[in-house]
Enzyme design. Structure first.
Site, short mmCIF file in Angstrom:
data_model
loop_
_atom_site.label_atom_id
_atom_site.label_comp_id
_atom_site.label_asym_id
_atom_site.label_seq_id
_atom_site.Cartn_x
_atom_site.Cartn_y
_atom_site.Cartn_z
N ARG A 83 -54.91 -37.30 -7.91
CA ARG A 83 -55.75 -36.99 -9.08
C ARG A 83 -56.28 -38.23 -9.81
O ARG A 83 -57.40 -38.25 -10.28
CB ARG A 83 -54.96 -36.17 -10.10
CG ARG A 83 -54.83 -34.71 -9.79
CD ARG A 83 -54.10 -34.03 -10.94
NE ARG A 83 -53.55 -32.77 -10.52
CZ ARG A 83 -52.42 -32.26 -10.98
NH1 ARG A 83 -51.71 -32.92 -11.90
NH2 ARG A 83 -51.99 -31.09 -10.56
N GLN B 80 -45.19 -24.07 -22.66
CA GLN B 80 -45.61 -23.86 -21.28
C GLN B 80 -44.75 -22.83 -20.55
O GLN B 80 -43.53 -22.82 -20.66
CB GLN B 80 -45.58 -25.19 -20.53
CG GLN B 80 -46.58 -26.18 -21.11
CD GLN B 80 -46.58 -27.53 -20.42
OE1 GLN B 80 -46.72 -28.54 -21.09
NE2 GLN B 80 -46.46 -27.57 -19.11
N VAL C 283 -48.45 -21.02 -6.57
CA VAL C 283 -49.90 -21.20 -6.66
C VAL C 283 -50.56 -20.67 -5.38
O VAL C 283 -51.61 -20.01 -5.43
CB VAL C 283 -50.25 -22.69 -6.90
CG1 VAL C 283 -51.75 -22.91 -6.82
CG2 VAL C 283 -49.72 -23.15 -8.25
N SER D 146 -43.84 -20.17 -14.83
CA SER D 146 -44.48 -20.26 -13.50
C SER D 146 -45.14 -21.62 -13.29
O SER D 146 -45.45 -21.97 -12.16
CB SER D 146 -45.49 -19.12 -13.31
OG SER D 146 -46.49 -19.21 -14.30
N GLY D 147 -45.32 -22.39 -14.35
CA GLY D 147 -45.85 -23.74 -14.21
C GLY D 147 -44.91 -24.64 -13.44
O GLY D 147 -45.32 -25.69 -12.94
N CYS E 61 -51.99 -27.97 -14.90
CA CYS E 61 -52.30 -26.70 -15.56
C CYS E 61 -52.38 -26.80 -17.10
O CYS E 61 -53.07 -26.01 -17.74
CB CYS E 61 -51.27 -25.64 -15.17
SG CYS E 61 -49.57 -26.22 -15.20
N THR F 116 -47.14 -20.19 0.65
CA THR F 116 -46.04 -19.32 0.19
C THR F 116 -45.62 -19.60 -1.25
O THR F 116 -44.84 -18.83 -1.82
CB THR F 116 -44.79 -19.52 1.10
OG1 THR F 116 -44.51 -20.92 1.14
CG2 THR F 116 -45.01 -18.97 2.49
N GLY F 117 -46.10 -20.68 -1.86
CA GLY F 117 -45.66 -21.07 -3.21
C GLY F 117 -46.28 -20.21 -4.30
O GLY F 117 -47.10 -19.33 -4.03
N THR G 218 -51.62 -20.39 -13.62
CA THR G 218 -51.84 -20.36 -12.16
C THR G 218 -53.25 -19.89 -11.80
O THR G 218 -53.67 -20.00 -10.66
CB THR G 218 -50.79 -19.50 -11.40
OG1 THR G 218 -50.91 -18.15 -11.82
CG2 THR G 218 -49.39 -20.00 -11.62
N HIS H 202 -50.03 -20.78 -20.55
CA HIS H 202 -49.64 -21.91 -21.40
C HIS H 202 -50.35 -21.79 -22.75
O HIS H 202 -51.59 -21.71 -22.82
CB HIS H 202 -50.07 -23.24 -20.75
CG HIS H 202 -49.28 -23.62 -19.53
ND1 HIS H 202 -48.16 -22.94 -19.11
CD2 HIS H 202 -49.45 -24.64 -18.65
CE1 HIS H 202 -47.68 -23.52 -18.01
NE2 HIS H 202 -48.44 -24.55 -17.71
N1 LIG Z 1 -47.43 -23.58 -10.90
C1 LIG Z 1 -48.48 -23.97 -11.61
O1 LIG Z 1 -48.82 -23.38 -12.65
C2 LIG Z 1 -49.30 -25.13 -11.16
C3 LIG Z 1 -50.49 -25.38 -11.83
C4 LIG Z 1 -51.31 -26.46 -11.43
C5 LIG Z 1 -50.90 -27.22 -10.36
N2 LIG Z 1 -49.73 -26.96 -9.73
C6 LIG Z 1 -49.40 -27.80 -8.57
O2 LIG Z 1 -49.60 -26.99 -7.40
C7 LIG Z 1 -48.70 -27.41 -6.37
C8 LIG Z 1 -47.91 -26.21 -5.88
O3 LIG Z 1 -47.13 -25.71 -6.94
P1 LIG Z 1 -46.25 -24.38 -6.82
O4 LIG Z 1 -45.83 -24.11 -8.21
O5 LIG Z 1 -46.99 -23.33 -6.06
O6 LIG Z 1 -45.02 -24.91 -5.89
P2 LIG Z 1 -43.96 -24.09 -5.05
O7 LIG Z 1 -43.85 -22.68 -5.56
O8 LIG Z 1 -42.74 -24.93 -4.99
O9 LIG Z 1 -44.60 -24.02 -3.55
C9 LIG Z 1 -44.65 -25.12 -2.68
C10 LIG Z 1 -45.38 -24.78 -1.37
O10 LIG Z 1 -45.51 -25.97 -0.58
C11 LIG Z 1 -44.98 -25.77 0.73
N3 LIG Z 1 -44.32 -26.99 1.22
C12 LIG Z 1 -43.26 -27.64 0.66
N4 LIG Z 1 -42.94 -28.74 1.38
C13 LIG Z 1 -43.81 -28.77 2.43
C14 LIG Z 1 -44.00 -29.66 3.52
N5 LIG Z 1 -43.22 -30.75 3.70
N6 LIG Z 1 -45.01 -29.40 4.39
C15 LIG Z 1 -45.78 -28.32 4.24
N7 LIG Z 1 -45.66 -27.44 3.22
C16 LIG Z 1 -44.69 -27.67 2.32
C17 LIG Z 1 -44.00 -24.63 0.59
O11 LIG Z 1 -43.92 -23.99 1.85
P3 LIG Z 1 -42.55 -23.38 2.47
O12 LIG Z 1 -42.15 -22.28 1.53
O13 LIG Z 1 -42.99 -22.90 3.79
O14 LIG Z 1 -41.56 -24.52 2.55
C18 LIG Z 1 -44.69 -23.78 -0.49
O15 LIG Z 1 -45.65 -22.97 0.14
C19 LIG Z 1 -47.85 -28.53 -6.98
O16 LIG Z 1 -48.39 -29.77 -6.62
C20 LIG Z 1 -47.96 -28.29 -8.47
O17 LIG Z 1 -47.76 -29.45 -9.22
C21 LIG Z 1 -48.93 -25.93 -10.08
#
Ligand SMILES: NC(=O)c1ccc[n+]([C@@H]2O[C@H](COP(=O)([O-])OP(=O)(O)OC[C@H]3O[C@@H](n4cnc5c(N)ncnc54)[C@H](OP(=O)(O)O)[C@@H]3O)[C@@H](O)[C@H]2O)c1
Length: 353
Positions: A110, A176, A15, A179-180, A149, A12-13, A331, A242
């Site tokens: 990582r 940056q 990414v 959405s990061g 990212c 749902t996040g 993303t 970015h």
């Molecule tokens: N955004 C970027 O550009 C980017 C780029 C590279 C890497 N990342 C990395 O990718 C990861 C996700 O980032 P995001 O930006 O998508 O984060 P986000 O929007 O906060 O989404 C987090 C997701 O994780 C789930 N979650 C949270 N706590 C949980 C738990 N205890 N058990 C199971 N699921 C859980 C949430 O589900 P619910 O909604 O159901 O709680 C949601 O689907 C992070 O580690 C981030 O550092 C992000």
């Protein structure tokens, strides 16, 4: 190509949604299981705050979000993880112990010496760490990771600069996108009409991860590249993409035109193998004075969002130094796209499926 069944943690996040968007019509990876935290048990369409203009693909909107446990992913060949790092470590290890191969966006694993940190154009050989990892940890499965990212675009551009011109130093300033920081991310009152010159832990991560990606495998671990990297990270009011300015130094004089030609000719194993998420050109060079720009250039290339767009290639303080601006979609190339490309390579090389 043999079909791969995939599961997604963190569906749902910000990414997670990008994965759904990119895997909806993938030629051989079928996304079968969506997992979440608070949204577990709900229909995906009801649980998610959908961020794309197009509607949620129907088969996903109607799918039930499952609990983030190995049993939920039974029968899947690969598990993508887009979990926050705070929770990823334990959950991902549970999946690897249960025999799953993971490709993770989270930072938790990582920098583990036996975990590959993948950008398939740069370090496809780092996948050999997976066997050493399984042996050392006694796991049936394994974890591969993809970088922060901000690292991805920088590491892609540094590779031809190191290979062809033996770059000796890199100094980087980032701008940056919001959405990061995931959704809802940075408060609107903090970022509107503003630039924030600090992103927690980001500068340390970028330098360390870049050196690992650019490093070499020796004795079942990575010897990091020694390139000195100085970095300043800033958050700016851009939604996706970015932008980074790079200053680099070289042992001999470099000609900007020649560097630009080398950058745009850069390609790697994913291009040779014609993997579906590999852009024809990992680096696109723009010659206009005012490009790249996030709004105009982030979806450039044969696989939208997978190419790094470079511009303003010019000498720096003297003819042994160079400055340029680079842009990569955080993303797509910085997250889901590189993870999907890694899974495609892993399938091709016999690590999954
Ligand atoms: N955004 C970027 O550009 C980017 C780029 C590279 C890497 N990342 C990395 O990718 C990861 C996700 O980032 P995001 O930006 O998508 O984060 P986000 O929007 O906060 O989404 C987090 C997701 O994780 C789930 N979650 C949270 N706590 C949980 C738990 N205890 N058990 C199971 N699921 C859980 C949430 O589900 P619910 O909604 O159901 O709680 C949601 O689907 C992070 O580690 C981030 O550092 C992000």
């Amino acid at each position: 190509m043999k079909k791969i069944r995939a599961a997604l943690l963190g569906a749902t996040g910000a990414v997670g949604q990008r994965y759904i968007n990119m895997l909806d019509r993938h030629p051989f990876i079928t996304l079968e299981v969506l997992m979440g935290g608070e949204s577990a048990g709900k229909k995906y369409g009801q649980a998610v705050h959908w961020l794309f203009p197009d509607a949620i693909p129907e088969r996903f909107a109607e799918a039930q979000v499952r609990t983030a446990r190995p049993e939920s992913a039974e029968g899947c060949d690969v598990v993508f993880s887009a979990l926050p790092s705070e929770v990823a470590s334990e959950i991902e290890q549970d999946f690897a112990k249960a025999g799953f191969t993971l490709v993770s966006e989270a930072s938790s694993h990582r920098m583990d010496p036996d975990v590959p940190l993948m950008i398939p154009e740069i370090n496809p050989g780092h996948l050999e760490l997976l066997e050493a990892q399984k042996k050392a940890r006694g796991w049936k499965g394994a974890i591969a990771t993809t970088p922060n990212c901000t690292v991805t675009g920088l590491a892609i551009v540094m590779t031809p600069l190191l290979d062809n011109f033996a770059a000796e130093k890199a100094i980087v300033t980032t701008m940056q996108a919001l959405s990061g920081a995931g959704y809802p991310g940075v408060p609107s009152l903090a970022i509107t009409e503003n630039v924030i010159p600090y992103i927690k832990n980001e500068e340390e991560k970028v330098a360390k991860e870049a050196k690992k990606i650019l490093g070499a495998v020796k004795g079942g671990a990575i010897v990091p590249h020694e390139l000195p990297i100085g970095i300043s990270c800033n958050r700016v009011p851009v939604i996706d993409g970015h932008t980074e300015t790079l200053y680099a130094e070289f042992p001999k004089a470099v000609k900007p035109d020649q560097v630009a030609r080398v950058l745009e000719r850069f390609s790697g194993l994913p291009q040779k193998l014609r993997l579906p998420t590999a852009p024809e050109r990992p680096i696109i060079v723009r010659r206009e004075n005012d490009r790249p720009q996030p709004r105009l250039d982030r979806m450039s290339g044969s696989v939208p969002g997978m190419s790094v767009v470079v511009g303003r290639v010019r000498n720096g303080i003297d003819e042994r130094s160079l400055q340029l601006t680079l842009l990569s979609h955080n993303t797509i190339r910085g997250a889901a796209g590189t993870a999907i490309l890694t899974a495609e390579l892993m399938q091709k090389e016999g690590y999954i499926g």
